[in-house]
Enzyme design. Sequence first.
Site, PDB file in Angstrom:
ATOM      1  N   LYS A   1      45.584  63.637 -40.069  1.00  0.00           N
ATOM      2  CA  LYS A   1      44.785  62.827 -39.139  1.00  0.00           C
ATOM      3  C   LYS A   1      43.315  63.230 -39.203  1.00  0.00           C
ATOM      4  O   LYS A   1      42.436  62.379 -39.162  1.00  0.00           O
ATOM      5  CB  LYS A   1      45.305  62.976 -37.699  1.00  0.00           C
TER       6      LYS A   1
ATOM      7  N   LYS B   1      56.220  55.085 -44.320  1.00  0.00           N
ATOM      8  CA  LYS B   1      57.033  54.812 -43.126  1.00  0.00           C
ATOM      9  C   LYS B   1      56.340  53.772 -42.245  1.00  0.00           C
ATOM     10  O   LYS B   1      55.097  53.691 -42.231  1.00  0.00           O
ATOM     11  CB  LYS B   1      57.328  56.099 -42.343  1.00  0.00           C
TER      12      LYS B   1
ATOM     13  N   LYS C   1      52.446  52.774 -36.415  1.00  0.00           N
ATOM     14  CA  LYS C   1      51.461  51.988 -35.658  1.00  0.00           C
ATOM     15  C   LYS C   1      50.065  52.126 -36.272  1.00  0.00           C
ATOM     16  O   LYS C   1      49.203  51.295 -36.045  1.00  0.00           O
ATOM     17  CB  LYS C   1      51.457  52.410 -34.189  1.00  0.00           C
TER      18      LYS C   1
HETATM   19  P1  TYM Z   1      55.820  59.378 -32.282  1.00  0.00           P
HETATM   20  O1  TYM Z   1      55.390  58.681 -31.051  1.00  0.00           O
HETATM   21  O2  TYM Z   1      54.915  59.301 -33.483  1.00  0.00           O
HETATM   22  O3  TYM Z   1      57.232  58.883 -32.755  1.00  0.00           O
HETATM   23  C1  TYM Z   1      58.345  58.810 -31.855  1.00  0.00           C
HETATM   24  C2  TYM Z   1      59.655  58.965 -32.628  1.00  0.00           C
HETATM   25  O4  TYM Z   1      59.832  57.870 -33.550  1.00  0.00           O
HETATM   26  C3  TYM Z   1      60.141  58.388 -34.845  1.00  0.00           C
HETATM   27  N1  TYM Z   1      59.582  57.451 -35.863  1.00  0.00           N
HETATM   28  C4  TYM Z   1      60.302  56.825 -36.821  1.00  0.00           C
HETATM   29  N2  TYM Z   1      61.607  56.854 -37.123  1.00  0.00           N
HETATM   30  C5  TYM Z   1      62.042  56.087 -38.150  1.00  0.00           C
HETATM   31  N3  TYM Z   1      61.226  55.292 -38.920  1.00  0.00           N
HETATM   32  C6  TYM Z   1      59.910  55.244 -38.650  1.00  0.00           C
HETATM   33  N4  TYM Z   1      59.141  54.461 -39.383  1.00  0.00           N
HETATM   34  C7  TYM Z   1      59.394  56.036 -37.557  1.00  0.00           C
HETATM   35  N5  TYM Z   1      58.160  56.191 -36.995  1.00  0.00           N
HETATM   36  C8  TYM Z   1      58.295  57.059 -35.954  1.00  0.00           C
HETATM   37  C9  TYM Z   1      59.458  59.769 -34.878  1.00  0.00           C
HETATM   38  O5  TYM Z   1      60.019  60.631 -35.845  1.00  0.00           O
HETATM   39  C10 TYM Z   1      59.703  60.265 -33.471  1.00  0.00           C
HETATM   40  O6  TYM Z   1      60.981  60.850 -33.327  1.00  0.00           O
HETATM   41  N6  TYM Z   1      54.577  64.150 -31.316  1.00  0.00           N
HETATM   42  C11 TYM Z   1      55.571  63.101 -31.039  1.00  0.00           C
HETATM   43  C12 TYM Z   1      55.757  62.841 -29.558  1.00  0.00           C
HETATM   44  C13 TYM Z   1      56.111  64.047 -28.756  1.00  0.00           C
HETATM   45  C14 TYM Z   1      57.388  64.700 -28.731  1.00  0.00           C
HETATM   46  C15 TYM Z   1      57.241  65.785 -27.844  1.00  0.00           C
HETATM   47  C16 TYM Z   1      58.619  64.445 -29.371  1.00  0.00           C
HETATM   48  C17 TYM Z   1      55.287  64.732 -27.924  1.00  0.00           C
HETATM   49  N7  TYM Z   1      55.972  65.770 -27.388  1.00  0.00           N
HETATM   50  C18 TYM Z   1      58.324  66.657 -27.559  1.00  0.00           C
HETATM   51  C19 TYM Z   1      59.678  65.324 -29.112  1.00  0.00           C
HETATM   52  C20 TYM Z   1      59.521  66.401 -28.221  1.00  0.00           C
HETATM   53  C21 TYM Z   1      55.109  61.815 -31.694  1.00  0.00           C
HETATM   54  O7  TYM Z   1      53.919  61.586 -31.855  1.00  0.00           O
HETATM   55  O8  TYM Z   1      56.114  60.905 -31.949  1.00  0.00           O
END
Ligand code: TYM
Length: 360
Positions: A134, A217, A220
């Site tokens: 990022k 992948k 957003k």
């Molecule tokens: P985030 O918001 O980027 O993604 C949320 C979840 O969606 C999964 N994901 C996907 N799975 C399959 N195919 C895709 N194309 C795809 N894009 C996203 C991600 O692997 C994730 O499981 N840092 C985290 C949020 C967070 C968090 C936490 C998660 C903050 N604190 C504590 C677990 C525990 C994040 O940005 O996820």
Amino acid sequence: MTSSTTETVAVPATSTKLAAGQKHRVLSGMQPSADSLHLGNYIGALVNWVRMQDEYDAIFFIPDLHAITVPQDPAELAKRTRVTAAQYIAGGVDVDKCTLFVQSQVPEHAQLAWVLNCITGFGEASRMTQFKDKAQKQGTDQASVGLFTYPILQAADILLYQPHGVPVGEDQRQHVELSRDLANRFNSRFGETFQVPEAFIQKESAKIYDLQNPTAKMSKSAESPAGLINLLDDPKTTAKRIKSAVTDTETEIRFDREAKPGISNLLTIYSTISGRPVEKIVADYEGRMYGHLKVDLAELVTNHLTPIRERAHELLADPAELDRLLAHGADKAREIASATLADVYAKVGFLPYGSQQGAR
Ligand code: TYM
């Protein structure tokens, strides 16, 4: 999604013993950084959360503190936080079975993050690959210190609740590893305090790729929205995007992630939404064209998402009720989080609040 759908999260056997009637705890969250969750979030995360809430003591939250690590419009952030909550519930998260809350309503997250910041090495934080990616995109001068310490806040999110498992995609594995390292470090310096959590990593079959760039992948932050299927898009947009998905110059419908990433991605989506194994779908489409598969998939996906979209809009039509549900969730979460934080503060050597008053 039918009940015959195969499990999409690899759940390792956890060594923790449980008292009778107690369930293993899981915790996860998705950022409120878009107007809609996309199909990757849905298939990769939400569907598994919904399955887990019966078997586990499940905690799901909306990490809005994480969202401000990159600039956000305040009104948009508030809107997106509600929109994300509405989609969790519309997708099947049941507030009577699990705990659902917004991160900023539980101040213990930021408080524990500070303590964890102070036991994390600078070099250790610098090795987090998501920050590197990022920061490279934004330029290091534009990247905030919050973005740099983001994984430590994530460790606080996790460790506050003493979960056994953290169901996430492969992209989050390194962050869960950091939370394990920090839990072990704190425990060895200050005495047993934190449960060391396991990453429950989604299987490759639950990873959804961009429709226009099927080796990346679905995300957003993709360059073009044409590669995304959003839960809240109208069915026409969704159908158009599926029908315009990039494929290849052959005609044969078969699963081959390397040679045919576009068709393989469509087959994955078809299989997870319909609950039918990929081989059966491939057999059904023998001798037929890519266009046939796309038309059927567009119908399948739009039919599946329509009730979720409608339910989300119903929930959003009554924001006061949604806020009430979230406040109730935050109260439940704080009961656990405040106990962990009090233990941490005492172990670190912070004076209890009452003793300060007594000394006056
Ligand atoms: P985030 O918001 O980027 O993604 C949320 C979840 O969606 C999964 N994901 C996907 N799975 C399959 N195919 C895709 N194309 C795809 N894009 C996203 C991600 O692997 C994730 O499981 N840092 C985290 C949020 C967070 C968090 C936490 C998660 C903050 N604190 C504590 C677990 C525990 C994040 O940005 O996820």
